[in-house]
Design a protein around this motif. Structure first.
Motif, PDB file in Angstrom:
ATOM      1  N   PHE A  85       0.838  -1.192   0.000  1.00 24.73           N
ATOM      2  CA  PHE A  85       0.000   0.000   0.000  1.00 24.73           C
ATOM      3  C   PHE A  85       0.877   1.247   0.000  1.00 24.73           C
ATOM      4  N   PHE A  86       0.625   2.130  -0.962  1.00 25.98           N
ATOM      5  CA  PHE A  86       1.278   3.439  -0.992  1.00 25.98           C
ATOM      6  C   PHE A  86       0.166   4.479  -0.923  1.00 25.98           C
ATOM      7  N   GLU A  87       0.223   5.380   0.052  1.00 22.24           N
ATOM      8  CA  GLU A  87      -0.855   6.360   0.230  1.00 22.24           C
ATOM      9  C   GLU A  87      -1.087   7.201  -1.026  1.00 22.24           C
ATOM     10  N   GLU A  88      -0.006   7.584  -1.702  1.00 17.63           N
ATOM     11  CA  GLU A  88      -0.180   8.473  -2.855  1.00 17.63           C
ATOM     12  C   GLU A  88      -0.816   7.745  -4.034  1.00 17.63           C
ATOM     13  N   LYS A  89      -0.751   6.393  -4.010  1.00 18.38           N
ATOM     14  CA  LYS A  89      -1.393   5.635  -5.083  1.00 18.38           C
ATOM     15  C   LYS A  89      -2.542   4.804  -4.508  1.00 18.38           C
ATOM     16  N   ALA A  90      -3.208   5.359  -3.510  1.00 13.16           N
ATOM     17  CA  ALA A  90      -4.190   4.592  -2.742  1.00 13.16           C
ATOM     18  C   ALA A  90      -5.289   3.986  -3.609  1.00 13.16           C
ATOM     19  N   ALA A  91      -5.843   4.778  -4.520  1.00 10.40           N
ATOM     20  CA  ALA A  91      -6.958   4.287  -5.324  1.00 10.40           C
ATOM     21  C   ALA A  91      -6.504   3.142  -6.224  1.00 10.40           C
ATOM     22  N   GLU A  92      -5.334   3.308  -6.828  1.00  2.98           N
ATOM     23  CA  GLU A  92      -4.808   2.243  -7.705  1.00  2.98           C
ATOM     24  C   GLU A  92      -4.608   0.943  -6.934  1.00  2.98           C
ATOM     25  N   VAL A  93      -3.994   1.056  -5.740  1.00  2.36           N
ATOM     26  CA  VAL A  93      -3.747  -0.136  -4.927  1.00  2.36           C
ATOM     27  C   VAL A  93      -5.080  -0.778  -4.545  1.00  2.36           C
ATOM     28  N   ALA A  94      -6.019   0.042  -4.123  1.00  2.24           N
ATOM     29  CA  ALA A  94      -7.330  -0.482  -3.716  1.00  2.24           C
ATOM     30  C   ALA A  94      -8.006  -1.189  -4.890  1.00  2.24           C
ATOM     31  N   ARG A  95      -7.897  -0.602  -6.082  1.00  4.15           N
ATOM     32  CA  ARG A  95      -8.497  -1.226  -7.275  1.00  4.15           C
ATOM     33  C   ARG A  95      -7.841  -2.571  -7.566  1.00  4.15           C
ATOM     34  N   ALA A  96      -6.516  -2.627  -7.463  1.00  6.71           N
ATOM     35  CA  ALA A  96      -5.810  -3.895  -7.724  1.00  6.71           C
ATOM     36  C   ALA A  96      -6.302  -4.969  -6.763  1.00  6.71           C
ATOM     37  N   ILE A  97      -6.515  -4.578  -5.500  1.00 11.67           N
ATOM     38  CA  ILE A  97      -6.979  -5.535  -4.481  1.00 11.67           C
ATOM     39  C   ILE A  97      -8.396  -6.008  -4.814  1.00 11.67           C
TER      40      ILE A  97
END
Lengths: 636, 163
Positions: A381-393
């Protein structure tokens, strides 16, 4: 093997434990049984591994050694160990608080665009409280608040934390200051109670408890107190306040709680741990059209995000996301065979979970650099890429829906409704803007007082039995109950957070709940949100121009497990609230330390610990404490 | 009748057996209650940190027990259920003959009376609390049979045959 009914008080859990026992799935209770009988030295706190002249242990009963190799006595060993437990607990809460504080700064500076400030009103209120001008640009105010918070973590001067000074009630602050002065005058030695910086108090304990340092039990315990205060009025409080600023202050909303919130026809994503930073984003992206469409293409009706433990509490309070259960439900939820993914951040996540997930199609996804698990899929998890990480999950979970084995699906259709989200702001709103109606209700004897119940499940205690029974016992005695953490989820599952549950309470609590339209058991948040209880206590104390130690209140952690609970218990005691504990902490190997905790702390801080195994007896003792304080206040 | 068996290779020297033994003889108090009450309760077995192995010393409940033979007031008796040699405290006069007679040093004096292992009435606490299985409660006959079977297996395996 014990019967499921003996292991849990929650019928959904009983249903699921029976299933696990039939199918040969290993659960936490099996591992506890394998560990029994547990070590007597450890239970009493009489072992030390702080240096390699040891390990040392002290014989409590016979002719064995009464000192460690270095000469440390049972009193030193026990106090040193307790102190380290507090440090670990405070570190966990405060390190949690550091993350939103840094994030607020990044958002204010425009370095992170994934998050925004959702609650401007709260931001300005916090700023005003800290003595920062609440007027002007949101980003400027946010930056100033974040700077104060971050400075409280790392400042090097010896002034008290600014958050503590701004939030603690006046009389309590004076009490701590006077205590430091009194101890210096009486002993000629320096004792500190007021925390200087959040990180420093933890480091101080690690230094103080290393070989050849502080050996005086009282001195050790007072540093424990100081560190715990840096958690309650520091790290935890910062976590709560800044999370409210970033994600919104909770207000009452209806939710559902227990394993029955899983949906057979949907992609189920369980978020587990403690922080809202990632889980908020998962809740958000799981509603995105593209991902929902993808789920439909996979044959699911949609995406169902559910919470567990305190991550569950965070998104339950702010987003109304249903909660699948508390700590001891974390394995049970996997055994339903319905979880496409379990996503975890930090704290209270059993290392047994990835192995259990492998018995099913469930993807166990770790996300924190601080909490990695053998057998897990790690999506950093990287806060600045939060949406991308959440989408991948979420995508991984959706793709996993096709792998669900219907043969392995087995779950109880049990879930209760609950009215949750009683932040201090929400409570004040319910009370009409001031604590006065609550104070009046107490003063007029409509209710006797208020009890706070917090924390944890522990497999040594029948799950939820103590949490729920204690709550019922207190309500019957006309004591209003507030609380957080695993207690809050237990009370929600037991139906105690429905306004109708007031019927179970004594006539006073019933009347108060009906007047205000609140349930008799109030969900104030996750375990860092115990700070909300401190803030409420502070507001009442300041309203009455008295100290928290004068108020008819008591606390309890009746199924506690973690070092965090020791820190919470200690900061409540240090703030003037007597606290009940079960199980007994590992201190009984030193009768002197036990006496300090259960008696002598009272004269120093106006709070003390007590241990009681029976819910009714614990409730009676809490009632006695409350009645004694009422008497002192001149209330009938 | 079962006996205590000690496997030195498995012993970590944690002294859990000693504490469990003491805690099992607290007249109904729990360990925590006893510690808080400042009660004394010596163990009836002892872990000696020998090198390379620790050694546990305790009563063997000898079939021809020198302590019983030495006990003039006949305070030492055989428990018919467990086969344990036990002290009947009211008869003990504190002469210490049993302490001298025991070839293992397994009897000690406490408050003027002989104190020794009583096998906890047939379910020894030391065995229950041993985390590694270094202490076991076994029947010597079954133990003999188990070893015979193991020996046969080894022989057959050496001869390339399945047992």
């Amino acid at each position: 093997m014990k019967k499921p009914q003996e292991l849990s008080f929650d019928q959904a859990a009983v249903f699921q434990i029976s299933h696990a026992q039939r199918t040969g799935l290993e659960l936490i209770w099996d591992r506890l049984e394998a560990q029994e009988p547990q070590c007597g030295f450890g239970t009493l706190g009489l072992c030390c591994r702080h240096c390699v002249m040891g390990p040392c242990r002290i014989d409590p009963l016979g002719d064995g050694p009464k000192k460690g190799v270095c000469g440390a006595t049972a009193d030193t060993l026990v106090a040193r160990h307790l102190c380290r437990m507090i440090a670990a607990g405070a570190a966990a809460h405060s390190d949690h608080g550091r993350r939103p504080a840094i994030l607020l700064k990044e958002v204010a500076l425009g370095e992170n665009s994934a998050y925004t400030i959702k609650d401007e009103e709260k931001l300005r209120a916090v700023a005003a409280r800290l003595g920062i001008s609440p007027e002007g640009e949101v980003s400027q105010v946010a930056l100033a608040v974040a700077e104060v918070a971050l400075s409280d973590f790392g400042k090097q001067d010896t002034r008290p934390l600014r958050f503590l000074e701004a939030y603690a009630p006046k009389k309590r602050l004076e009490h701590w200051q006077k205590l430091e002065e009194k101890l210096l005058a009486q002993t000629g030695a320096l004792f500190g109670v007021l925390p200087r910086s959040i990180d420093r108090e933890v480091v101080d304990i690690m230094h103080r408890t290393t070989m050849g340092m502080d050996h005086d039990p009282a001195s050790l315990l007072l540093q424990g107190v100081r560190c715990a205060l840096s958690d309650g009025w520091g790290g935890s409080l910062i976590a709560t306040e800044i999370q409210d600023i970033l994600f919104g202050t909770p207000y009452p909303r209806k939710v559902r709680a227990n394993l029955g919130v899983l949906k057979e026809e949907a992609v189920n994503i369980v978020v587990h741990g403690h922080e809202p930073v990632l889980s908020e984003m998962i809740v958000q992206v799981a509603q995105e059209e593209e991902l929902v469409k993808m789920a439909r293409e996979m044959g699911a009706e949609g995406i169902n995000v559910v919470g567990l433990c305190c991550t569950g509490n965070e998104i339950l309070l702010r987003q109304g996301v249903p909660v699948a259960g508390n700590e001891l439900h974390s394995e049970l939820v996997l055994t339903t065979g319905l979880c496409e993914a379990m996503v975890v951040d930090v704290q209270c996540i059993y290392p047994a979970l990835p192995r259990l997930a492998q018995c099913f199609h469930t993807k166990f996804i770790s996300t924190s650099d601080q909490a990695k698990f053998p057998g897990a899929v790690h999506i950093q998890f990287f806060e600045e890429k939060a949406a991308e990480v959440a989408r991948a999950i979420v995508r991984l979970a959706v793709e996993n829906f096709k792998n669900r084995d219907p043969q392995k699906v087995h779950y109880p259709r049990i879930a209760e409704e609950a009215l949750v989200g009683f932040s201090v702001e929400a409570l004040l709103k319910a009370l009409g803007g001031s604590v006065k109606p609550l104070v009046d209700a107490i003063a007029q004897g409509v209710i006797k007082g208020v009890a706070g119940i917090v924390g944890c499940n522990n497999p040594k205690v029948r799950q939820d039995y103590f949490l729920v029974s204690l709550c019922r016992e207190l309500l019957k005695r006309d004591i209003l109950v507030v609380g957080t953490g695993c207690w809050a989820i237990a009370a929600a599952k037991a139906g105690l957070m429905k306004p109708e549950a007031a019927a179970e309470a004594g006539p006073g609590v019933k009347r108060l709940c009906e007047t205000l339209g609140i349930p008799p058991a109030l969900h104030m948040g996750s375990c860092v949100d115990c700070s909300r209880m401190l803030v409420l206590l502070g507001a009442v104390a300041d309203h009455l121009s008295c100290d928290i130690s004068d108020l008819p209140v008591a606390g309890s952690a009746p199924e506690w497990t973690t070092e965090k609970a020791v820190s919470i218990g200690t900061y409540f005691v240090a703030s003037g609230v007597p606290v009940h504990l079960w199980p007994a902490p590992p201190v009984l190997g030193s009768p002197a330390v036990t006496k300090l905790l259960t008696q002598e702390l009272d004269s120093l801080l106006g709070g003390f610990f007590f241990v009681e195994e029976e819910p009714a007896k614990a409730a009676r003792k809490m009632e006695e404490v409350i009645l004694a304080r009422r008497k002192k206040l001149g209330l009938g | 009748m079962k006996v205590l068996a000690f496997d030195a290779v498995r012993c970590m020297g944690c002294h859990s057996c000693e504490l469990a033994c003491a805690a099992a003889h607290l007249d109904g108090l729990s360990l925590m209650e006893a510690v808080l009450a400042g009660k004394r309760a010596p163990a009836r077995l002892w872990v000696h940190p020998g090198r390379p192995f620790a050694v546990v010393i305790t009563c063997r409940h000898c079939l021809r027990a020198p302590c019983m033979e030495a006990c003039a007031p006949q305070a030492l008796k055989r428990d018919p259920q467990t086969g344990a040699v036990v002290v009947e405290e009211s008869l003990c006069i504190g002469c210490r003959d049993c302490v001298l007679a025991c070839p293992f040093g397994a009897i000690r004096m406490e408050a003027g009376k002989a104190v020794k292992c009583d096998l906890c009435g047939g379910d020894p606490a030391c065995v229950r609390h041993c985390p590694t299985g270094a202490l076991r409660f076994v029947s010597p006959e079954e133990e003999g049979l188990r070893k015979q079977r193991r020996t046969i297996k080894t022989f057959l395996a050496k001869a390339g045959r399945k047992p």
